[in-house]
Design a protein around this motif. Structure first.
Motif, short mmCIF file in Angstrom:
data_model
loop_
_atom_site.label_atom_id
_atom_site.label_comp_id
_atom_site.label_asym_id
_atom_site.label_seq_id
_atom_site.Cartn_x
_atom_site.Cartn_y
_atom_site.Cartn_z
N ALA A 69 0.83 -1.21 0.00
CA ALA A 69 0.00 0.00 0.00
C ALA A 69 0.87 1.25 0.00
O ALA A 69 0.54 2.25 -0.65
CB ALA A 69 -0.93 -0.01 1.21
N LEU A 70 1.98 1.20 0.71
CA LEU A 70 2.91 2.33 0.73
C LEU A 70 3.50 2.57 -0.66
O LEU A 70 3.62 3.72 -1.10
CB LEU A 70 4.03 2.07 1.74
CG LEU A 70 5.02 3.21 1.96
CD1 LEU A 70 4.37 4.37 2.70
CD2 LEU A 70 6.26 2.71 2.73
N TRP A 71 3.86 1.48 -1.34
CA TRP A 71 4.40 1.61 -2.70
C TRP A 71 3.40 2.31 -3.59
O TRP A 71 3.74 3.26 -4.31
CB TRP A 71 4.75 0.24 -3.28
CG TRP A 71 5.13 0.32 -4.73
CD1 TRP A 71 4.29 0.39 -5.82
CD2 TRP A 71 6.45 0.40 -5.27
NE1 TRP A 71 4.99 0.49 -6.99
CE2 TRP A 71 6.32 0.51 -6.68
CE3 TRP A 71 7.73 0.39 -4.70
CZ2 TRP A 71 7.42 0.60 -7.52
CZ3 TRP A 71 8.83 0.48 -5.55
CH2 TRP A 71 8.68 0.58 -6.94
N ARG A 72 2.15 1.88 -3.60
CA ARG A 72 1.14 2.47 -4.48
C ARG A 72 0.93 3.95 -4.15
O ARG A 72 0.79 4.79 -5.05
CB ARG A 72 -0.18 1.70 -4.36
CG ARG A 72 -0.11 0.29 -4.94
CD ARG A 72 -1.45 -0.38 -4.96
NE ARG A 72 -1.95 -0.69 -3.63
CZ ARG A 72 -1.66 -1.81 -2.96
NH1 ARG A 72 -0.85 -2.71 -3.50
NH2 ARG A 72 -2.16 -2.03 -1.77
N GLN A 73 0.93 4.29 -2.86
CA GLN A 73 0.76 5.67 -2.45
C GLN A 73 1.91 6.54 -2.93
O GLN A 73 1.71 7.61 -3.53
CB GLN A 73 0.65 5.76 -0.93
CG GLN A 73 0.47 7.17 -0.41
CD GLN A 73 0.49 7.23 1.11
OE1 GLN A 73 1.23 6.48 1.77
NE2 GLN A 73 -0.32 8.10 1.69
N HIS A 111 11.52 5.61 -1.56
CA HIS A 111 12.40 6.23 -2.54
C HIS A 111 12.16 5.71 -3.95
O HIS A 111 12.01 6.49 -4.91
CB HIS A 111 13.86 5.99 -2.15
CG HIS A 111 14.22 6.57 -0.82
ND1 HIS A 111 15.23 6.04 -0.03
CD2 HIS A 111 13.70 7.61 -0.12
CE1 HIS A 111 15.32 6.75 1.08
NE2 HIS A 111 14.40 7.70 1.05
N VAL A 112 12.12 4.38 -4.09
CA VAL A 112 12.01 3.80 -5.42
C VAL A 112 10.62 4.03 -6.00
O VAL A 112 10.46 4.30 -7.19
CB VAL A 112 12.37 2.30 -5.39
CG1 VAL A 112 12.21 1.68 -6.78
CG2 VAL A 112 13.81 2.11 -4.90
N ALA A 113 9.59 3.93 -5.16
CA ALA A 113 8.23 4.16 -5.65
C ALA A 113 8.06 5.61 -6.09
O ALA A 113 7.51 5.89 -7.17
CB ALA A 113 7.21 3.82 -4.57
N TRP A 114 8.52 6.55 -5.27
CA TRP A 114 8.42 7.98 -5.63
C TRP A 114 9.16 8.26 -6.94
O TRP A 114 8.61 8.87 -7.86
CB TRP A 114 9.00 8.83 -4.49
CG TRP A 114 9.01 10.30 -4.74
CD1 TRP A 114 9.81 10.99 -5.61
CD2 TRP A 114 8.20 11.29 -4.11
NE1 TRP A 114 9.55 12.34 -5.55
CE2 TRP A 114 8.56 12.55 -4.64
CE3 TRP A 114 7.21 11.25 -3.13
CZ2 TRP A 114 7.98 13.75 -4.23
CZ3 TRP A 114 6.62 12.44 -2.72
CH2 TRP A 114 7.00 13.67 -3.27
N GLY A 115 10.42 7.81 -7.00
CA GLY A 115 11.22 8.07 -8.21
C GLY A 115 10.64 7.38 -9.43
O GLY A 115 10.63 7.96 -10.53
N SER A 116 10.12 6.18 -9.27
CA SER A 116 9.54 5.45 -10.40
C SER A 116 8.27 6.14 -10.89
O SER A 116 8.04 6.26 -12.10
CB SER A 116 9.23 4.01 -10.00
OG SER A 116 10.41 3.32 -9.64
N GLY A 117 7.45 6.59 -9.96
CA GLY A 117 6.25 7.32 -10.35
C GLY A 117 6.59 8.60 -11.10
O GLY A 117 5.95 8.95 -12.09
N LEU A 159 13.52 15.92 -5.79
CA LEU A 159 14.31 15.44 -6.92
C LEU A 159 15.31 14.35 -6.56
O LEU A 159 15.84 13.69 -7.46
CB LEU A 159 15.06 16.62 -7.55
CG LEU A 159 14.16 17.80 -7.99
CD1 LEU A 159 15.01 18.94 -8.50
CD2 LEU A 159 13.16 17.35 -9.04
N ILE A 160 15.57 14.15 -5.27
CA ILE A 160 16.58 13.16 -4.88
C ILE A 160 16.16 11.76 -5.28
O ILE A 160 16.94 10.99 -5.87
CB ILE A 160 16.87 13.25 -3.37
CG1 ILE A 160 17.58 14.56 -3.05
CG2 ILE A 160 17.71 12.05 -2.92
CD1 ILE A 160 17.84 14.77 -1.57
N ALA A 161 14.92 11.37 -4.97
CA ALA A 161 14.47 10.01 -5.31
C ALA A 161 14.45 9.79 -6.83
O ALA A 161 14.93 8.75 -7.30
CB ALA A 161 13.10 9.74 -4.70
N PRO A 162 13.93 10.72 -7.64
CA PRO A 162 14.03 10.52 -9.09
C PRO A 162 15.47 10.42 -9.59
O PRO A 162 15.77 9.62 -10.49
CB PRO A 162 13.34 11.77 -9.66
CG PRO A 162 12.36 12.17 -8.60
CD PRO A 162 13.06 11.86 -7.30
N ALA A 163 16.37 11.22 -9.00
CA ALA A 163 17.77 11.14 -9.42
C ALA A 163 18.36 9.78 -9.07
O ALA A 163 19.11 9.19 -9.87
CB ALA A 163 18.57 12.26 -8.74
#
Length: 334
Positions: free
Chosen positions: A218-222, A310-316, A246-250
């Motif tokens: 659920a955290l990943w989807r959010q 981090h990975v979910a935010w950057g991936s989204g 921008l850190i997580a996307p980077a």
């Protein structure tokens, strides 16, 4: 004689049957004068019995009104509440949040004392499962994807707050919330407040308990949705970008790009391995720090929680960026 302003509380909800009685009950139990409280529950077509629970409460308490939100967006719910509100002040309360008994009074007092255009308190995540409690611990760390309202314990001017309370005139002047946004509509509104000379204030005595996602899935989807819609908001307001956005996307770009290019060049491979090693070290250090503060039972879960954020935010973020780029390319070809 009315000596305090009338406050309209807007509650955007959808399928909150497990929680709505407690969250709505906390609003109705405020120490603020009862005849100066107007409560608008804006429902996005719940199918789990939420509406019946709200209707039963409204039948007992005339301050409660149930409105419809066919768009199922929080922005449209807030705008529907704003159109129906009677109050001079509008306060948002989410359906999975329990506000303290003095929450509304503190919001009103803080607005008056600071002259700001939006006030709110810290977001304090409450975990009800082992994973949920680890998520709550991670939320308080600056190693997550932090905002001041998740990590700060002091009164200060900030770029955004949790939920929020506004003079109604401010919302009306700005045209309300942007209904093109499914997520991050609160941050985008605060960007426009700041652009128009307003300020946002975080007050630690405006207290609430947020019952958020309780599993890694659920955290990943959010956080994937957060990242995707953050790209949309930053595209609309590029000057509002902060390093934390921008850190997580980077990191995701470096990880994926390195994995693709490492087999082609030894220097890239060394940099890629070093990047992953530094991240692993930072992940371990942050997990140890939070576990030492909140309990060692969280230690094994915290690295998973942080990495998921981090990975979910950057991936989204990058998924939405690529979708937007494809759409722009198709438009050019036409």
């Amino acid at each position: 004689m009315q000596t305090v302003p009338l406050v309209s509380v807007v509650m955007p909800i959808y399928n909150e049957a497990a929680f709505i009685s407690r969250s709505l009950g906390a609003v109705l139990a405020q120490d603020y004068p009862g005849d100066c409280l107007d409560v608008l529950v804006v429902d996005g077509g719940s199918t789990d019995g939420t509406r019946a629970l709200v209707q039963a409460t409204a039948a007992r308490d005339g301050r409660v009104r149930l409105l419809d939100n066919p768009a199922r967006l929080q922005a449209s719910a807030m705008n529907a509440g704003l159109r129906a509100a009677h109050g001079e002040i509008v306060a948002r309360v989410d359906g999975h949040t329990i506000i303290a008994p003095d929450y509304i009074r503190r919001c009103v007092e803080t607005l008056a004392a600071t002259g700001t255009h939006n006030v709110g308190g810290p977001q304090r995540f409450v975990g009800t499962t082992p994973w949920g409690r680890a998520i709550a611990v991670a939320y308080r760390s600056p190693f997550s994807v932090p905002s001041r309202f998740t990590v700060s314990d002091r009164a200060e001017y900030v770029d955004t707050v949790y939920m929020g309370a506004w003079p109604r005139a401010v919302l009306e002047k700005l045209g309300g919330f942007d209904e093109a946004l499914a997520v991050n509509e609160d941050y985008e509104l605060n960007v426009r407040i700041r652009q128009n000379g307003g300020r946002i204030y975080l007050a630690p005595d405006i207290r609430s308990a947020y019952y958020g996602r309780q599993t890694p899935g659920a955290l990943w989807r959010q956080f994937f949705r957060y990242g995707a819609w953050k790209f949309t908001v930053l595209r609309k307001h590029p000057a509002s970008a902060r390093i934390r956005h921008l850190i997580a996307p980077a990191f995701v770009a470096a990880t994926v790009g390195g994995a693709i290019l490492a087999p082609l060049d030894r220097r890239i491979a060394r940099v890629w391995r070093a990047t992953l090693g530094l991240y692993a070290a930072a992940l371990g250090a942050a997990s140890l720090r939070q576990a030492s503060r909140a309990g060692w039972s969280h230690l094994l879960r915290l690295p998973v929680v942080f990495a998921t954020m981090h990975v979910a935010w950057g991936s989204g973020f990058w998924t939405e960026a690529l979708r937007t780029a494809r759409g722009a390319a198709k438009a050019v070809r036409r």
